[in-house]
Design a protein around this motif. Structure first.
Motif, PDB file in Angstrom:
ATOM      1  N   VAL A 145       0.872  -1.165   0.000  1.00 27.37           N
ATOM      2  CA  VAL A 145       0.000   0.000   0.000  1.00 27.37           C
ATOM      3  C   VAL A 145       0.911   1.217   0.000  1.00 27.37           C
ATOM      4  O   VAL A 145       1.819   1.323   0.808  1.00 27.37           O
ATOM      5  CB  VAL A 145      -0.903   0.014   1.256  1.00 27.37           C
ATOM      6  CG1 VAL A 145      -1.768   1.250   1.266  1.00 27.37           C
ATOM      7  CG2 VAL A 145      -1.745  -1.253   1.316  1.00 27.37           C
ATOM      8  N   GLY A 146       0.689   2.100  -0.944  1.00 31.31           N
ATOM      9  CA  GLY A 146       1.523   3.294  -1.021  1.00 31.31           C
ATOM     10  C   GLY A 146       1.489   3.859  -2.414  1.00 31.31           C
ATOM     11  O   GLY A 146       0.645   3.484  -3.235  1.00 31.31           O
ATOM     12  N   PRO A 147       2.415   4.737  -2.688  1.00 31.30           N
ATOM     13  CA  PRO A 147       2.448   5.357  -4.019  1.00 31.30           C
ATOM     14  C   PRO A 147       2.653   4.322  -5.121  1.00 31.30           C
ATOM     15  O   PRO A 147       3.336   3.310  -4.929  1.00 31.30           O
ATOM     16  CB  PRO A 147       3.643   6.301  -3.949  1.00 31.30           C
ATOM     17  CG  PRO A 147       4.066   6.358  -2.531  1.00 31.30           C
ATOM     18  CD  PRO A 147       3.472   5.197  -1.825  1.00 31.30           C
ATOM     19  N   ARG A 148       2.045   4.585  -6.251  1.00 34.59           N
ATOM     20  CA  ARG A 148       2.141   3.661  -7.388  1.00 34.59           C
ATOM     21  C   ARG A 148       3.591   3.467  -7.822  1.00 34.59           C
ATOM     22  O   ARG A 148       3.977   2.371  -8.231  1.00 34.59           O
ATOM     23  CB  ARG A 148       1.292   4.181  -8.543  1.00 34.59           C
ATOM     24  CG  ARG A 148       1.315   3.290  -9.754  1.00 34.59           C
ATOM     25  CD  ARG A 148       0.054   3.425 -10.569  1.00 34.59           C
ATOM     26  NE  ARG A 148       0.157   2.771 -11.853  1.00 34.59           N
ATOM     27  CZ  ARG A 148       0.052   1.473 -12.047  1.00 34.59           C
ATOM     28  NH1 ARG A 148      -0.152   0.663 -11.018  1.00 34.59           N
ATOM     29  NH2 ARG A 148       0.140   0.962 -13.257  1.00 34.59           N
ATOM     30  N   LEU A 149       4.389   4.519  -7.744  1.00 38.74           N
ATOM     31  CA  LEU A 149       5.795   4.405  -8.128  1.00 38.74           C
ATOM     32  C   LEU A 149       6.518   3.362  -7.284  1.00 38.74           C
ATOM     33  O   LEU A 149       7.347   2.603  -7.796  1.00 38.74           O
ATOM     34  CB  LEU A 149       6.495   5.763  -8.015  1.00 38.74           C
ATOM     35  CG  LEU A 149       7.971   5.796  -8.415  1.00 38.74           C
ATOM     36  CD1 LEU A 149       8.142   5.353  -9.867  1.00 38.74           C
ATOM     37  CD2 LEU A 149       8.540   7.176  -8.199  1.00 38.74           C
ATOM     38  N   LEU A 150       6.197   3.277  -6.004  1.00 35.52           N
ATOM     39  CA  LEU A 150       6.797   2.273  -5.124  1.00 35.52           C
ATOM     40  C   LEU A 150       6.407   0.863  -5.576  1.00 35.52           C
ATOM     41  O   LEU A 150       7.251  -0.030  -5.662  1.00 35.52           O
ATOM     42  CB  LEU A 150       6.355   2.498  -3.679  1.00 35.52           C
ATOM     43  CG  LEU A 150       6.787   1.440  -2.663  1.00 35.52           C
ATOM     44  CD1 LEU A 150       8.304   1.456  -2.517  1.00 35.52           C
ATOM     45  CD2 LEU A 150       6.112   1.662  -1.339  1.00 35.52           C
ATOM     46  N   THR A 151       5.139   0.669  -5.888  1.00 35.37           N
ATOM     47  CA  THR A 151       4.661  -0.641  -6.326  1.00 35.37           C
ATOM     48  C   THR A 151       5.294  -1.039  -7.655  1.00 35.37           C
ATOM     49  O   THR A 151       5.761  -2.170  -7.815  1.00 35.37           O
ATOM     50  CB  THR A 151       3.126  -0.629  -6.477  1.00 35.37           C
ATOM     51  OG1 THR A 151       2.559  -0.194  -5.244  1.00 35.37           O
ATOM     52  CG2 THR A 151       2.583  -1.995  -6.816  1.00 35.37           C
ATOM     53  N   VAL A 152       5.342  -0.118  -8.596  1.00 28.69           N
ATOM     54  CA  VAL A 152       5.939  -0.408  -9.909  1.00 28.69           C
ATOM     55  C   VAL A 152       7.429  -0.695  -9.758  1.00 28.69           C
ATOM     56  O   VAL A 152       7.953  -1.641 -10.369  1.00 28.69           O
ATOM     57  CB  VAL A 152       5.692   0.761 -10.892  1.00 28.69           C
ATOM     58  CG1 VAL A 152       6.507   0.594 -12.157  1.00 28.69           C
ATOM     59  CG2 VAL A 152       4.217   0.874 -11.219  1.00 28.69           C
ATOM     60  N   SER A 153       8.117   0.082  -8.933  1.00 31.65           N
ATOM     61  CA  SER A 153       9.552  -0.146  -8.711  1.00 31.65           C
ATOM     62  C   SER A 153       9.816  -1.516  -8.095  1.00 31.65           C
ATOM     63  O   SER A 153      10.743  -2.223  -8.509  1.00 31.65           O
ATOM     64  CB  SER A 153      10.128   0.937  -7.800  1.00 31.65           C
ATOM     65  OG  SER A 153      10.005   2.196  -8.398  1.00 31.65           O
ATOM     66  N   ALA A 154       9.002  -1.896  -7.128  1.00 33.52           N
ATOM     67  CA  ALA A 154       9.162  -3.213  -6.497  1.00 33.52           C
ATOM     68  C   ALA A 154       8.877  -4.331  -7.497  1.00 33.52           C
ATOM     69  O   ALA A 154       9.578  -5.350  -7.523  1.00 33.52           O
ATOM     70  CB  ALA A 154       8.239  -3.330  -5.290  1.00 33.52           C
ATOM     71  N   ALA A 155       7.861  -4.150  -8.340  1.00 31.40           N
ATOM     72  CA  ALA A 155       7.527  -5.163  -9.343  1.00 31.40           C
ATOM     73  C   ALA A 155       8.651  -5.313 -10.362  1.00 31.40           C
ATOM     74  O   ALA A 155       9.044  -6.433 -10.711  1.00 31.40           O
ATOM     75  CB  ALA A 155       6.217  -4.806 -10.039  1.00 31.40           C
ATOM     76  N   VAL A 156       9.186  -4.205 -10.830  1.00 36.74           N
ATOM     77  CA  VAL A 156      10.291  -4.261 -11.799  1.00 36.74           C
ATOM     78  C   VAL A 156      11.514  -4.920 -11.171  1.00 36.74           C
ATOM     79  O   VAL A 156      12.166  -5.762 -11.798  1.00 36.74           O
ATOM     80  CB  VAL A 156      10.621  -2.853 -12.339  1.00 36.74           C
ATOM     81  CG1 VAL A 156      11.915  -2.855 -13.134  1.00 36.74           C
ATOM     82  CG2 VAL A 156       9.471  -2.333 -13.194  1.00 36.74           C
ATOM     83  N   ALA A 157      11.826  -4.562  -9.934  1.00 35.10           N
ATOM     84  CA  ALA A 157      12.972  -5.170  -9.250  1.00 35.10           C
ATOM     85  C   ALA A 157      12.779  -6.683  -9.103  1.00 35.10           C
ATOM     86  O   ALA A 157      13.706  -7.464  -9.353  1.00 35.10           O
ATOM     87  CB  ALA A 157      13.171  -4.523  -7.879  1.00 35.10           C
ATOM     88  N   ALA A 158      11.589  -7.108  -8.733  1.00 33.83           N
ATOM     89  CA  ALA A 158      11.312  -8.541  -8.578  1.00 33.83           C
ATOM     90  C   ALA A 158      11.430  -9.263  -9.919  1.00 33.83           C
ATOM     91  O   ALA A 158      12.001 -10.359  -9.995  1.00 33.83           O
ATOM     92  CB  ALA A 158       9.920  -8.743  -7.986  1.00 33.83           C
ATOM     93  N   ILE A 159      10.918  -8.657 -10.976  1.00 36.70           N
ATOM     94  CA  ILE A 159      10.984  -9.279 -12.299  1.00 36.70           C
ATOM     95  C   ILE A 159      12.427  -9.384 -12.780  1.00 36.70           C
ATOM     96  O   ILE A 159      12.836 -10.412 -13.334  1.00 36.70           O
ATOM     97  CB  ILE A 159      10.097  -8.515 -13.299  1.00 36.70           C
ATOM     98  CG1 ILE A 159       8.623  -8.720 -12.948  1.00 36.70           C
ATOM     99  CG2 ILE A 159      10.367  -8.957 -14.732  1.00 36.70           C
ATOM    100  CD1 ILE A 159       7.669  -7.812 -13.699  1.00 36.70           C
ATOM    101  N   VAL A 160      13.223  -8.346 -12.560  1.00 35.79           N
ATOM    102  CA  VAL A 160      14.633  -8.378 -12.967  1.00 35.79           C
ATOM    103  C   VAL A 160      15.382  -9.492 -12.236  1.00 35.79           C
ATOM    104  O   VAL A 160      16.140 -10.255 -12.845  1.00 35.79           O
ATOM    105  CB  VAL A 160      15.310  -7.009 -12.738  1.00 35.79           C
ATOM    106  CG1 VAL A 160      16.818  -7.104 -12.871  1.00 35.79           C
ATOM    107  CG2 VAL A 160      14.753  -5.981 -13.710  1.00 35.79           C
ATOM    108  N   VAL A 161      15.155  -9.611 -10.940  1.00 35.93           N
ATOM    109  CA  VAL A 161      15.816 -10.671 -10.164  1.00 35.93           C
ATOM    110  C   VAL A 161      15.371 -12.050 -10.653  1.00 35.93           C
ATOM    111  O   VAL A 161      16.204 -12.949 -10.857  1.00 35.93           O
ATOM    112  CB  VAL A 161      15.544 -10.496  -8.649  1.00 35.93           C
ATOM    113  CG1 VAL A 161      15.978 -11.717  -7.861  1.00 35.93           C
ATOM    114  CG2 VAL A 161      16.242  -9.250  -8.141  1.00 35.93           C
ATOM    115  N   LEU A 162      14.076 -12.233 -10.855  1.00 38.81           N
ATOM    116  CA  LEU A 162      13.571 -13.518 -11.367  1.00 38.81           C
ATOM    117  C   LEU A 162      14.165 -13.846 -12.730  1.00 38.81           C
ATOM    118  O   LEU A 162      14.586 -14.978 -12.982  1.00 38.81           O
ATOM    119  CB  LEU A 162      12.041 -13.493 -11.467  1.00 38.81           C
ATOM    120  CG  LEU A 162      11.269 -13.655 -10.180  1.00 38.81           C
ATOM    121  CD1 LEU A 162       9.788 -13.373 -10.411  1.00 38.81           C
ATOM    122  CD2 LEU A 162      11.462 -15.051  -9.620  1.00 38.81           C
ATOM    123  N   MET A 163      14.182 -12.875 -13.626  1.00 32.28           N
ATOM    124  CA  MET A 163      14.716 -13.118 -14.971  1.00 32.28           C
ATOM    125  C   MET A 163      16.204 -13.453 -14.931  1.00 32.28           C
ATOM    126  O   MET A 163      16.659 -14.345 -15.641  1.00 32.28           O
ATOM    127  CB  MET A 163      14.491 -11.888 -15.865  1.00 32.28           C
ATOM    128  CG  MET A 163      13.071 -11.696 -16.308  1.00 32.28           C
ATOM    129  SD  MET A 163      12.487 -12.993 -17.410  1.00 32.28           S
ATOM    130  CE  MET A 163      13.413 -12.635 -18.886  1.00 32.28           C
TER     131      MET A 163
END
Length: 86
Positions: free
Chosen positions: A44-62
């Motif tokens: 819960v928080g700013p959309r930028l935080l959620t998008v940043s966390a999602a991109v970071a998770a995807i980069v690590v997974l990839m």
């Protein structure tokens, strides 16, 4: 480092770009579809935080999970040398 068909990455050389692009596309399908909605429901928080966390998770997974597995599974196709015509 050895890959799927017994060839080392040194023997393989650089795969063709269209093969790399196709493998990246296939590898990104599931994480891009599932990770952002899962994280947005947890964070819960700013959309930028959620998008940043999602991109970071995807980069690590990839980097550490998806691409190594895809490279292993498609090693013979990736390292395939074009046949020489005589």
């Amino acid at each position: 480092m050895r890959i799927g068909n017994g060839k080392s990455t040194q023997q393989c050389g650089q795969p063709r770009r269209y093969k790399q692009a196709l493998l990246t596309f296939v590898g990104l399908l599931a994480p891009v579809y599932f990770v952002p909605p899962a994280l947005s429901s947890m964070l819960v928080g700013p959309r930028l935080l959620t998008v940043s966390a999602a991109v970071a998770a995807i980069v690590v997974l990839m980097t550490y999970v998806i691409m190594p597995v895809l490279k292993y599974l498609t090693a013979s196709w990736l390292c395939e040398q074009p046949s020489k015509k005589s």
